[in-house]
Design a protein around this motif. Sequence first.
Motif: not given
Length: 146
Positions: A84-92, A57-63, A46-55, A76-77
Amino acid sequence: MVTPATMDCEIVITRNGSMAVRDRVSGEVMHPMGAETEANEVYVNPSRLEARLRGGGMPLVLLDIGLGAGSNAIAAWKVSESLPTSARGLEIVSFDNDLGALLLALDLALGYLQRRRTRRQGENQVHEPAAPTAAAAPVAAVAPEG
């Protein structure tokens, strides 16, 4: 420094056969439909996490409020690691004031990995699994769903 509390938790098998963590004091069952299924269906998809990361840019911070056994953070991890490495990073960044469920989940995971490693070491040898620690309670009766 605040010392986190430790819940008194146990592993239960739900009616659908999934393992779940139950707080013995409150009776709360975490992820009664199964940790991986619930984490993906209620949290990740429901958070559309994969689509948000595929875009990109700057790492996405997930609280993550209420780490529990870590199922949502791990789901999420996994999504992040599958891209792919071109996706946004994820910081939890996860907050919880009680580590009981996480400690139980880690204890079970480490026990599983130890038994798996032992099986691989001896081709035809039979090895007894390591004795459970105090945190690794025996699996309890079926817990209610929902």
